[in-house]
Scaffold this motif. Structure first.
Motif, PDB file in Angstrom:
ATOM      1  N   ALA A   1       0.838  -1.209   0.000  1.00  0.00           N
ATOM      2  CA  ALA A   1       0.000   0.000   0.000  1.00  0.00           C
ATOM      3  C   ALA A   1       0.864   1.247   0.000  1.00  0.00           C
ATOM      4  CB  ALA A   1      -0.924  -0.022   1.218  1.00  0.00           C
ATOM      5  N   ALA A   2       1.932   1.239   0.814  1.00  0.00           N
ATOM      6  CA  ALA A   2       2.834   2.381   0.858  1.00  0.00           C
ATOM      7  C   ALA A   2       3.501   2.592  -0.491  1.00  0.00           C
ATOM      8  CB  ALA A   2       3.889   2.171   1.945  1.00  0.00           C
ATOM      9  N   ALA A   3       3.960   1.526  -1.136  1.00  0.00           N
ATOM     10  CA  ALA A   3       4.652   1.646  -2.416  1.00  0.00           C
ATOM     11  C   ALA A   3       3.737   2.171  -3.514  1.00  0.00           C
ATOM     12  CB  ALA A   3       5.232   0.293  -2.816  1.00  0.00           C
ATOM     13  N   LEU A   4       2.503   1.717  -3.525  1.00  0.00           N
ATOM     14  CA  LEU A   4       1.554   2.230  -4.519  1.00  0.00           C
ATOM     15  C   LEU A   4       1.331   3.729  -4.318  1.00  0.00           C
ATOM     16  CD1 LEU A   4      -0.965  -0.747  -4.494  1.00  0.00           C
ATOM     17  CD2 LEU A   4       0.469  -0.031  -6.430  1.00  0.00           C
ATOM     18  N   ALA A   5       1.265   4.155  -3.058  1.00  0.00           N
ATOM     19  CA  ALA A   5       1.131   5.585  -2.774  1.00  0.00           C
ATOM     20  C   ALA A   5       2.376   6.346  -3.208  1.00  0.00           C
ATOM     21  CB  ALA A   5       0.859   5.804  -1.287  1.00  0.00           C
ATOM     22  N   VAL A   6       3.556   5.767  -2.997  1.00  0.00           N
ATOM     23  CA  VAL A   6       4.805   6.414  -3.422  1.00  0.00           C
ATOM     24  C   VAL A   6       4.804   6.639  -4.933  1.00  0.00           C
ATOM     25  CG1 VAL A   6       7.286   6.031  -3.725  1.00  0.00           C
ATOM     26  CG2 VAL A   6       6.235   5.653  -1.498  1.00  0.00           C
ATOM     27  N   LEU A   7       4.426   5.625  -5.686  1.00  0.00           N
ATOM     28  CA  LEU A   7       4.386   5.775  -7.140  1.00  0.00           C
ATOM     29  C   LEU A   7       3.399   6.855  -7.555  1.00  0.00           C
ATOM     30  CD1 LEU A   7       4.556   2.021  -8.222  1.00  0.00           C
ATOM     31  CD2 LEU A   7       6.350   3.746  -8.480  1.00  0.00           C
ATOM     32  N   ASP A   8       2.256   6.928  -6.856  1.00  0.00           N
ATOM     33  CA  ASP A   8       1.278   7.982  -7.134  1.00  0.00           C
ATOM     34  C   ASP A   8       1.857   9.366  -6.870  1.00  0.00           C
ATOM     35  OD1 ASP A   8      -0.657   6.150  -7.864  1.00  0.00           O
ATOM     36  OD2 ASP A   8      -1.643   6.136  -5.904  1.00  0.00           O
TER      37      ASP A   8
ATOM     38  N   ILE B   1       5.062  10.285  -6.757  1.00  0.00           N
ATOM     39  CA  ILE B   1       6.125  10.593  -7.723  1.00  0.00           C
ATOM     40  C   ILE B   1       5.530  11.108  -9.022  1.00  0.00           C
ATOM     41  CG2 ILE B   1       7.882   9.540  -9.202  1.00  0.00           C
ATOM     42  CD1 ILE B   1       8.639   7.753  -6.835  1.00  0.00           C
ATOM     43  N   GLU B   2       4.459  10.461  -9.474  1.00  0.00           N
ATOM     44  CA  GLU B   2       3.833  10.866 -10.734  1.00  0.00           C
ATOM     45  C   GLU B   2       3.046  12.165 -10.568  1.00  0.00           C
ATOM     46  OE1 GLU B   2       0.702   9.080 -14.069  1.00  0.00           O
ATOM     47  OE2 GLU B   2       1.644   7.754 -12.590  1.00  0.00           O
ATOM     48  N   ARG B   3       2.201  12.246  -9.558  1.00  0.00           N
ATOM     49  CA  ARG B   3       1.332  13.420  -9.377  1.00  0.00           C
ATOM     50  C   ARG B   3       2.130  14.684  -9.123  1.00  0.00           C
ATOM     51  NH1 ARG B   3      -1.350  13.223  -3.926  1.00  0.00           N
ATOM     52  NH2 ARG B   3       0.607  14.283  -3.412  1.00  0.00           N
ATOM     53  N   ASP B   4       3.156  14.598  -8.284  1.00  0.00           N
ATOM     54  CA  ASP B   4       3.929  15.781  -7.900  1.00  0.00           C
ATOM     55  C   ASP B   4       5.158  15.997  -8.774  1.00  0.00           C
ATOM     56  OD1 ASP B   4       2.060  16.003  -5.916  1.00  0.00           O
ATOM     57  OD2 ASP B   4       3.353  15.264  -4.309  1.00  0.00           O
TER      58      ASP B   4
ATOM     59  N   ASN C   1      11.193  15.487 -12.139  1.00  0.00           N
ATOM     60  CA  ASN C   1      11.685  16.836 -12.479  1.00  0.00           C
ATOM     61  C   ASN C   1      12.169  17.561 -11.230  1.00  0.00           C
ATOM     62  OD1 ASN C   1      11.186  16.517 -15.168  1.00  0.00           O
ATOM     63  ND2 ASN C   1       9.342  17.776 -15.222  1.00  0.00           N
ATOM     64  N   ARG C   2      11.460  17.362 -10.135  1.00  0.00           N
ATOM     65  CA  ARG C   2      11.863  18.022  -8.891  1.00  0.00           C
ATOM     66  C   ARG C   2      13.236  17.530  -8.433  1.00  0.00           C
ATOM     67  NH1 ARG C   2      12.439  22.471  -6.222  1.00  0.00           N
ATOM     68  NH2 ARG C   2      12.569  22.181  -3.955  1.00  0.00           N
ATOM     69  N   ALA C   3      13.522  16.248  -8.648  1.00  0.00           N
ATOM     70  CA  ALA C   3      14.840  15.727  -8.289  1.00  0.00           C
ATOM     71  C   ALA C   3      15.936  16.458  -9.049  1.00  0.00           C
ATOM     72  CB  ALA C   3      14.907  14.230  -8.574  1.00  0.00           C
TER      73      ALA C   3
END
Length: 440
Positions: free
Chosen positions: A306-313, A315-318, A322-324
């Motif tokens: 669940a945490a990993a799916l949120a992380v991928l979301d 990374i994509e949403r925010d 590019n921010r990196a």
């Protein structure tokens, strides 16, 4: 009220002395790129759970995903009672990992476990035994991964003997004159003198070597290795445990080279610090192991999925890739400005990809003698001023930045000011006079 001193005394009495601790501070709470100790002092965190917090401390989306899953069930063991989140995460990783064809995923618990399973899978697929790794690499702390790790102290001393069939080749370090040509030639020499290529199962490489000094692999080196692997039927494994999940400005650092590996390993920031790792690879290779040959009690735990799916979301949403790059550009510009202010700057080299930056400190720019003692003093001074840093490199003279990609520009500028003050204090011998990190 709890104090750092009292907790440290309890640690010394209760915790194995072999467990390292860089700073005598005990965390009470953390948010994004900042944390506060039990005495209320604030610190900027450039260590980031040693690279596990690309989306920051206490990311609200990750917290919400874990809470929602926890209310349903916390654990079943996927091998007996599977669940959708494991499958969904595998599907998403398969789409994001470029391995030159259809991919499949195995979820695990730690980075070292991912490395060990990559070795198992490669040996099962090729029916070969040999594994080639590189000088300065870090692949884990288990017995097999210690054999693969290219740094004795503190990781390997007193722990041998180690498993066999591990062979080591040099890794390019252009700053210190170790060329791509030399390293590719050394691989050919290894095939002539140590193990024939027909007996090599896999070449395992960090596309941006971490513990070895934050050195990006030159594109031509990765291309050369890819050609060798194609020529000899060797599995190419990209260990992205530290450099993956967006830190380099791409989801995986190897994407900067255009090379497609056969297996990609990820962990750390995959689940925002919740223990989770993955091996993602070509379907034919991943399916070469018999049923039941892969797995683990906690592998792919539902809370971690669940945490990993949120992380991928996130990374994509925010748009964190590019921010990196923005974070890295800002850090590099600030570090270069610090470097130029001194005629004999201890900053010898500034390198990296995206926000994964390494700063190599030297005693003299001509000899480039590693400044290990100075590096330790800079890190100590920075901690006293409220910035947590970590070292890397064979001589422990590289300061590595593992800052959350969600850090604000204002906190970056504050951190650069602390770094400059800490370097000046260390160089001038004004040690121990820094103000303690402030409460707030």
């Amino acid at each position: 009220m709890l104090s750092n001193t009292a907790l440290d005394e309890r640690r010394k009495a209760a915790v194995s002395g072999g467990a390292s601790m860089s700073f005598p501070i005990y965390v009470d709470r953390a948010q994004n790129a900042e944390l506060w100790d039990v005495e209320g002092r604030r610190y900027i965190d450039f260590v980031g759970g040693m690279g596990a917090l690309a989306v920051g401390h206490s990311n609200p989306d990750v917290i919400a995903a874990i809470e929602a899953q926890l209310k349903r069930f916390s654990h079943t063991f996927f091998g007996t009672a599977p669940y959708e989140s494991y499958v969904e995460l595998a599907e998403r990783l398969n789409k994001r990992c470029n391995v030159g064809g259809p991919a499949k995923t195995l979820l695990l618990t730690t980075g070292a476990e991912a490395v060990e399973n990559a070795v198992k899978i490669s040996r099962a697929y090729t029916k070969r035994r040999g594994i080639i790794v590189f000088g300065g690499a870090f692949h884990g702390r288990t017995l097999l991964t210690m054999a693969m790790t290219g740094k004795v102290s503190p990781y390997k001393q007193s722990f041998g003997p180690f498993p066999g069939s591990i062979y080591r080749a040099p890794y390019p370090d252009l700053y210190r004159g170790v060329s791509v040509e030399h390293c590719l030639s050394a691989l050919e020499t290894l095939f002539e003198t140590e193990i024939e290529p027909s007996q090599v199962a896999a070449i395992v490489i960090e596309p941006l070597i971490g513990e070895g000094g934050y050195i990006p692999s030159p594109v031509e080196f990765m291309i050369g290795i890819r050609r060798l692997c194609y020529r000899h039927g060797i599995v190419l494994v990209a260990d992205e445990v530290q450099c993956g999940m967006g830190r380099s400005g791409r989801l995986f650092a190897i994407e900067h080279t255009g090379v497609e590996p056969d297996l990609i390993l990820t962990a750390k920031s995959l689940a925002a610090g919740i223990p989770l790792a993955a091996v993602v690879g070509k379907a034919a290779i991943m399916d070469s192991v018999g049923v039941g040959g892969l797995g683990g009690t906690y592998a792919g735990n539902p809370l971690a999925c669940a945490a990993a799916l949120a992380v991928l979301d996130v990374i994509e949403r925010d748009n964190l890739l590019n921010r990196a790059q923005e974070v890295g550009d800002r850090l590099k510009a600030g570090l270069q400005a610090i470097q130029k202010k001194r005629n004999r700057s201890p900053i010898g080299d500034i390198r990296g990809l995206g926000a994964m930056i390494g700063v190599e400190l030297v005693e003299d720019d001509e000899t480039r003698k590693p400044a290990r003692s100075l590096t330790a003093k800079v890190i100590e001074e920075a901690a006293n001023r409220g910035l947590l840093l970590a070292s890397a490199g064979r001589h422990f003279n590289v300061i590595r930045f593992l800052v959350p990609l969600t850090i604000s520009d204002a906190v970056i500028e504050e951190s650069l000011q602390i770094i400059e003050e800490s370097i000046n204090a260390a160089v001038n011998g004004d040690i121990g006079n820094a103000p303690l990190a402030q409460a707030g």
